[in-house]
Structures are given as structure tokens and as C-alpha cells.
Design a protein around this motif. Structure first.
Motif, PDB file in Angstrom:
ATOM      1  N   LYS A 180       0.644  -1.303   0.117  1.00 36.72           N
ATOM      2  CA  LYS A 180      -0.014   0.134   0.022  1.00 36.72           C
ATOM      3  C   LYS A 180       0.791   1.167   0.026  1.00 36.72           C
ATOM      4  CE  LYS A 180      -3.689   0.112   2.790  1.00 36.72           C
ATOM      5  NZ  LYS A 180      -4.299  -0.032   4.126  1.00 36.72           N
ATOM      6  N   ALA A 181       1.919   1.112   0.792  1.00 45.11           N
ATOM      7  CA  ALA A 181       2.860   2.366   0.910  1.00 45.11           C
ATOM      8  C   ALA A 181       3.613   2.547  -0.479  1.00 45.11           C
ATOM      9  CB  ALA A 181       3.700   1.964   1.894  1.00 45.11           C
ATOM     10  N   LEU A 182       3.856   1.475  -1.254  1.00 43.61           N
ATOM     11  CA  LEU A 182       4.665   1.872  -2.606  1.00 43.61           C
ATOM     12  C   LEU A 182       3.522   1.953  -3.693  1.00 43.61           C
ATOM     13  CD1 LEU A 182       6.796  -1.504  -2.270  1.00 43.61           C
ATOM     14  CD2 LEU A 182       7.395   0.613  -2.297  1.00 43.61           C
ATOM     15  N   VAL A 183       2.520   1.689  -3.497  1.00 49.07           N
ATOM     16  CA  VAL A 183       1.290   2.117  -4.434  1.00 49.07           C
ATOM     17  C   VAL A 183       1.201   3.615  -4.080  1.00 49.07           C
ATOM     18  CG1 VAL A 183      -0.936   2.011  -5.254  1.00 49.07           C
ATOM     19  CG2 VAL A 183       0.464  -0.146  -4.868  1.00 49.07           C
ATOM     20  N   GLY A 184       1.077   4.095  -2.827  1.00 48.31           N
ATOM     21  CA  GLY A 184       0.917   5.454  -2.618  1.00 48.31           C
ATOM     22  C   GLY A 184       2.157   6.293  -3.054  1.00 48.31           C
ATOM     23  N   ALA A 185       3.115   5.607  -3.143  1.00 46.42           N
ATOM     24  CA  ALA A 185       4.393   6.324  -3.544  1.00 46.42           C
ATOM     25  C   ALA A 185       4.578   6.511  -5.357  1.00 46.42           C
ATOM     26  CB  ALA A 185       5.638   6.071  -2.952  1.00 46.42           C
ATOM     27  N   GLY A 186       3.616   5.876  -5.734  1.00 48.96           N
ATOM     28  CA  GLY A 186       3.523   5.922  -7.297  1.00 48.96           C
ATOM     29  C   GLY A 186       4.087   4.807  -7.895  1.00 48.96           C
ATOM     30  N   VAL A 187       4.717   3.576  -7.008  1.00 49.95           N
ATOM     31  CA  VAL A 187       5.351   2.493  -7.542  1.00 49.95           C
ATOM     32  C   VAL A 187       4.385   1.724  -8.439  1.00 49.95           C
ATOM     33  CG1 VAL A 187       6.502   0.319  -7.453  1.00 49.95           C
ATOM     34  CG2 VAL A 187       7.012   2.611  -6.161  1.00 49.95           C
ATOM     35  N   ASN A 188       4.783   0.991  -9.722  1.00 47.06           N
ATOM     36  CA  ASN A 188       3.745   0.110 -10.399  1.00 47.06           C
ATOM     37  C   ASN A 188       3.754  -1.098  -9.639  1.00 47.06           C
ATOM     38  OD1 ASN A 188       2.096   1.167 -13.005  1.00 47.06           O
ATOM     39  ND2 ASN A 188       4.312   2.337 -12.933  1.00 47.06           N
ATOM     40  N   VAL A 189       2.778  -1.598  -9.264  1.00 45.70           N
ATOM     41  CA  VAL A 189       3.088  -3.200  -8.530  1.00 45.70           C
ATOM     42  C   VAL A 189       2.360  -4.119  -9.569  1.00 45.70           C
ATOM     43  CG1 VAL A 189       2.401  -4.557  -6.599  1.00 45.70           C
ATOM     44  CG2 VAL A 189       3.162  -1.993  -6.094  1.00 45.70           C
ATOM     45  N   VAL A 190       3.027  -5.278  -9.590  1.00 48.61           N
ATOM     46  CA  VAL A 190       2.401  -6.238 -10.425  1.00 48.61           C
ATOM     47  C   VAL A 190       2.688  -7.711  -9.464  1.00 48.61           C
ATOM     48  CG1 VAL A 190       3.029  -7.749 -12.381  1.00 48.61           C
ATOM     49  CG2 VAL A 190       3.565  -5.264 -12.668  1.00 48.61           C
ATOM     50  N   ILE A 191       1.702  -8.245  -9.399  1.00 52.03           N
ATOM     51  CA  ILE A 191       1.679  -9.461  -8.586  1.00 52.03           C
ATOM     52  C   ILE A 191       1.237 -10.611  -9.391  1.00 52.03           C
ATOM     53  CG2 ILE A 191       0.389 -10.398  -6.634  1.00 52.03           C
ATOM     54  CD1 ILE A 191      -0.275  -7.740  -5.561  1.00 52.03           C
ATOM     55  N   ARG A 192       2.318 -11.682  -9.281  1.00 59.60           N
ATOM     56  CA  ARG A 192       2.147 -12.578 -10.248  1.00 59.60           C
ATOM     57  C   ARG A 192       1.427 -13.863  -9.415  1.00 59.60           C
ATOM     58  NH1 ARG A 192       3.868 -12.088 -15.032  1.00 59.60           N
ATOM     59  NH2 ARG A 192       5.120 -10.096 -15.532  1.00 59.60           N
ATOM     60  N   SER A 193       0.643 -14.168  -9.947  1.00 56.42           N
ATOM     61  CA  SER A 193      -0.299 -15.375  -9.322  1.00 56.42           C
ATOM     62  C   SER A 193      -0.495 -15.336  -7.914  1.00 56.42           C
ATOM     63  CB  SER A 193       0.432 -16.493  -9.618  1.00 56.42           C
ATOM     64  OG  SER A 193      -0.279 -17.730  -9.396  1.00 56.42           O
ATOM     65  N   ASN A 194      -0.305 -16.166  -7.157  1.00 56.39           N
ATOM     66  CA  ASN A 194      -0.452 -16.310  -5.660  1.00 56.39           C
ATOM     67  C   ASN A 194       0.654 -16.073  -4.772  1.00 56.39           C
ATOM     68  OD1 ASN A 194       0.326 -18.897  -6.176  1.00 56.39           O
ATOM     69  ND2 ASN A 194      -1.334 -19.629  -4.887  1.00 56.39           N
ATOM     70  N   GLN A 195       1.762 -15.994  -5.642  1.00 58.63           N
ATOM     71  CA  GLN A 195       3.338 -15.754  -4.994  1.00 58.63           C
ATOM     72  C   GLN A 195       3.322 -14.765  -3.859  1.00 58.63           C
ATOM     73  OE1 GLN A 195       5.424 -15.042  -8.717  1.00 58.63           O
ATOM     74  NE2 GLN A 195       5.921 -17.330  -8.728  1.00 58.63           N
ATOM     75  N   SER A 196       2.235 -13.862  -3.708  1.00 60.72           N
ATOM     76  CA  SER A 196       2.500 -12.871  -2.736  1.00 60.72           C
ATOM     77  C   SER A 196       2.121 -13.137  -1.493  1.00 60.72           C
ATOM     78  CB  SER A 196       1.645 -11.615  -3.164  1.00 60.72           C
ATOM     79  OG  SER A 196       0.236 -12.087  -3.171  1.00 60.72           O
ATOM     80  N   GLY A 197       1.284 -14.341  -1.496  1.00 60.65           N
ATOM     81  CA  GLY A 197       1.017 -14.683  -0.114  1.00 60.65           C
ATOM     82  C   GLY A 197      -0.387 -13.998   0.514  1.00 60.65           C
ATOM     83  N   LEU A 198      -0.895 -12.953  -0.517  1.00 60.86           N
ATOM     84  CA  LEU A 198      -2.208 -12.190   0.035  1.00 60.86           C
ATOM     85  C   LEU A 198      -3.274 -12.661  -0.425  1.00 60.86           C
ATOM     86  CD1 LEU A 198      -0.481  -8.734  -0.887  1.00 60.86           C
ATOM     87  CD2 LEU A 198      -0.470  -9.585   1.196  1.00 60.86           C
ATOM     88  N   ALA A 199      -4.392 -12.365   0.335  1.00 59.10           N
ATOM     89  CA  ALA A 199      -5.567 -13.163   0.170  1.00 59.10           C
ATOM     90  C   ALA A 199      -6.455 -11.977  -0.965  1.00 59.10           C
ATOM     91  CB  ALA A 199      -6.484 -13.090   1.454  1.00 59.10           C
ATOM     92  N   LYS A 200      -7.440 -12.278  -1.439  1.00 53.62           N
ATOM     93  CA  LYS A 200      -8.196 -11.333  -2.178  1.00 53.62           C
ATOM     94  C   LYS A 200      -8.524 -10.404  -1.712  1.00 53.62           C
ATOM     95  CE  LYS A 200     -12.602 -11.993  -2.841  1.00 53.62           C
ATOM     96  NZ  LYS A 200     -13.759 -12.674  -3.166  1.00 53.62           N
TER      97      LYS A 200
END
Length: 197
Positions: free
Chosen positions: A159-179
């Protein structure tokens, strides 16, 4: 001179604000073909080429500089799979912009900021870049970059990175984050989050 490389011919492309650089997905592929740098230059006379240096061993930086001067060639370079030095990367940045995969901690974080300021587009791999959250936020202050999530990450950090203007790309479920976590991150700025199942 023969070298392993990844190429794709692009006859038309449009890139939106949130889109990844076109060579991003090409360099993630594992298939490769042997083609001389001269063949690439010839192809670039008639079509756009994404050229990815994603191999072990030193690639001739002078040939890369020639490619960077061509308007039809977009270059991506892996830190972890080439042996370019910081000085080489800076010299190539003077010839033209390119995408640098930060998939290793071989180049110090201070130099990454220097390269970013010199016009290099960074694509930082969460699982292999070796950067702390504070380092990522510092890089974001220099210039927005692509953060490829290919390992478990913290929702609040994203959330902090996106707030700082970073393009975040999440590949499949490798992030360990829930929907629900992904939705929460996207709400910060949906234009900057891409999910690739």
C-alpha cells in the motif's frame, strides 16, 4: 558474435499509464533462441524489437549501446544474469533508456538510485532484489518503477509503495495475500496495480 536472447517483434503497441514496459513479460519467459546481434540490428530495420539480455556471461556493452541508439529496439537487462558493472550500466544509459531487472543485489542500492536518475527504468523483483522496504521507498522518491511481486510480501508495504507511485505487479498467488488484501491495495490507486493470475 552469438548470444542468447529473447526477442519479440512488435508491429503496433500502445502503452497505458499502468501498463508494464512491453519487454517486461518477454524477459520473464524461459525460452531463448540464439541470434547474433547483427541479426537483431537487421530485424530492427523493419520492425520493432524487444531485446532482453537475460543470460550468464558478459554481453558486449558496445553492441548494446548501438541497439539503444536505434529507435526500433527496446532493451531490457538482467542484473543477476549478466556481468555488467555499475559503470557499464551508466555508460549505456547515456545512449538511451532501457529496462533494468533488479533480480540480484549485485548492484548496491545507492547505485540503483543513480541509474534511475540517469533514465533507467527499474523493474524490481521482490524475491531476489535484496532490498528492504525503506530502500524501495527511497527509490520511489527518485523515479517511479515497477515492483514485481514474486514472493511473500506485506500488504501495508505494498500500500505504501502504490501510494508512492510505484507500479506493482503481482504474479499469481506468490504474494501470499488474500483477495481482500489485494482489493485493499488496489483501492490506494487501481491504475498502479496489475494482477497476473
Amino acid at each position: 558474435m552469438k548470444s542468447l536472447l529473447f526477442i519479440s517483434l512488435i508491429f503496433a503497441s500502445s502503452v497505458s499509464k499502468a501498463a508494464l514496459p512491453p519487454q517486461f513479460s518477454e524477459c520473464m519467459k524461459v525460452d531463448s533462441s540464439a541470434m547474433s546481434i547483427y541479426d537483431v540490428k537487421d530485424i530492427a530495420k523493419v520492425a520493432k524489437v524487444n531485446y532482453c539480455q537475460n543470460q550468464m556471461g558478459m554481453t558486449n556493452k558496445y553492441d548494446t549501446i548501438d541497439l539503444l541508439k536505434s529507435r526500433n529496439v527496446q532493451v531490457a537487462i538482467s542484473i543477476g544474469k549478466t556481468t555488467y558493472t555499475r559503470e557499464d550500466l551508466l555508460e549505456m544509459a547515456k545512449a538511451g533508456p532501457y529496462l533494468l531487472y533488479v533480480d540480484s543485489n549485485r548492484i548496491a542500492k545507492e547505485y540503483l538510485a543513480e541509474l534511475s536518475a540517469a533514465g533507467v527504468q527499474l523493474a524490481v523483483m521482490s524475491g531476489s532484489a535484496g532490498l528492504a522496504q525503506a530502500d524501495l521507498m527511497t527509490l520511489a522518491k527518485v523515479k517511479p518503477y515497477v515492483y514485481n511481486v514474486n514472493s511473500a510480501v506485506n500488504k501495508e508495504d505494498l500500500k505504501a509503495l502504490v501510494g508512492a507511485g510505484v507500479n506493482v505487479v503481482i504474479r499469481s498467488n506468490q504474494s501470499g495475500l488474500a483477495k481482500e488484501d489485494l482489493v485493499e491495495v488496489a483501492k490506494v490507486n487501481p491504475d498502479l496495480l496489475t494482477f497476473s493470475p
